[in-house]
Design an enzyme around this catalytic site. Structure first.
Site, mmCIF file in Angstrom:
data_model
loop_
_atom_site.group_PDB
_atom_site.id
_atom_site.type_symbol
_atom_site.label_atom_id
_atom_site.label_comp_id
_atom_site.label_asym_id
_atom_site.label_seq_id
_atom_site.Cartn_x
_atom_site.Cartn_y
_atom_site.Cartn_z
ATOM 1 N N GLN A 91 0.864 -1.178 0.000
ATOM 2 C CA GLN A 91 0.000 0.000 0.000
ATOM 3 C C GLN A 91 0.902 1.230 0.000
ATOM 4 O OE1 GLN A 91 -2.561 0.259 3.442
ATOM 5 N NE2 GLN A 91 -4.150 1.328 2.304
ATOM 6 N N VAL A 93 0.288 4.419 -0.349
ATOM 7 C CA VAL A 93 -0.249 5.516 0.451
ATOM 8 C C VAL A 93 -1.146 4.893 1.504
ATOM 9 C CG1 VAL A 93 -1.696 7.590 0.447
ATOM 10 C CG2 VAL A 93 -0.139 7.161 -1.461
ATOM 11 N N HIS A 97 -7.630 2.572 -0.672
ATOM 12 C CA HIS A 97 -7.885 2.908 -2.066
ATOM 13 C C HIS A 97 -8.082 1.631 -2.869
ATOM 14 C CE1 HIS A 97 -3.463 2.728 -1.639
ATOM 15 N NE2 HIS A 97 -3.417 2.366 -2.916
ATOM 16 N N HIS A 99 -8.145 0.011 -6.621
ATOM 17 C CA HIS A 99 -7.672 0.173 -7.989
ATOM 18 C C HIS A 99 -8.741 -0.339 -8.944
ATOM 19 C CE1 HIS A 99 -3.367 0.774 -6.859
ATOM 20 N NE2 HIS A 99 -3.778 0.120 -5.785
#
Length: 138
Positions: A91, A93, A97, A99
């Protein structure tokens, strides 16, 4: 979270190629795409992993991911999409999130991005299934 890049992009404080936005989530292009049109979907609330996302928010979040997957297919004339989430490991960041990667037949992407393995036996596979099932039933 003021020092989180994805929070900053979602709020408009940092630049990003915004694709779509709701009160709950934002979607923008990945700056290092697997294929052009690769989108990242993030909740506006700062959470690090999927496990941290409140259960009450899951339908909103994945409903938005679902709409983005359809938009990527239609808008980019893609044959399909690859949807993925990394939790902590890989990961880049530390903000949840998802994708959404456009796919086309013959694009060269084979299965997952890492080597595959096999269970030594059905018994070994069953032992892994039982370990996860035990946690799910507790």
């Amino acid at each position: 979270m003021s020092d989180c890049l994805f929070c900053s992009i979602a709020s408009g404080a940092a630049p990003g190629f915004l694709v779509a936005s709701t009160d709950f989530a934002a979607a923008f292009l990945d700056i290092r795409p697997v294929f052009k049109g690769h989108v990242l979907v993030v909740p506006r609330t700062h959470v690090v992993t999927l496990v941290d996302l409140p259960e009450s928010d899951i339908a909103l979040y994945f409903g938005f991911v679902q709409k983005l997957a359809a938009a990527v297919e239609i808008g980019l004339s893609a044959g399909g999409t690859f949807i993925a989430i990394n939790n902590r490991v890989s990961q880049s960041v530390a903000h949840l999130h998802t994708h959404v990667v456009p796919r086309t037949k013959g694009d060269g992407l084979k299965g997952f991005f890492w080597p595959r393995t096999k269970y030594a036996s059905d018994e070994e596979a069953l032992s892994y299934a039982e370990k996860v099932a035990a946690v799910m039933s507790s």
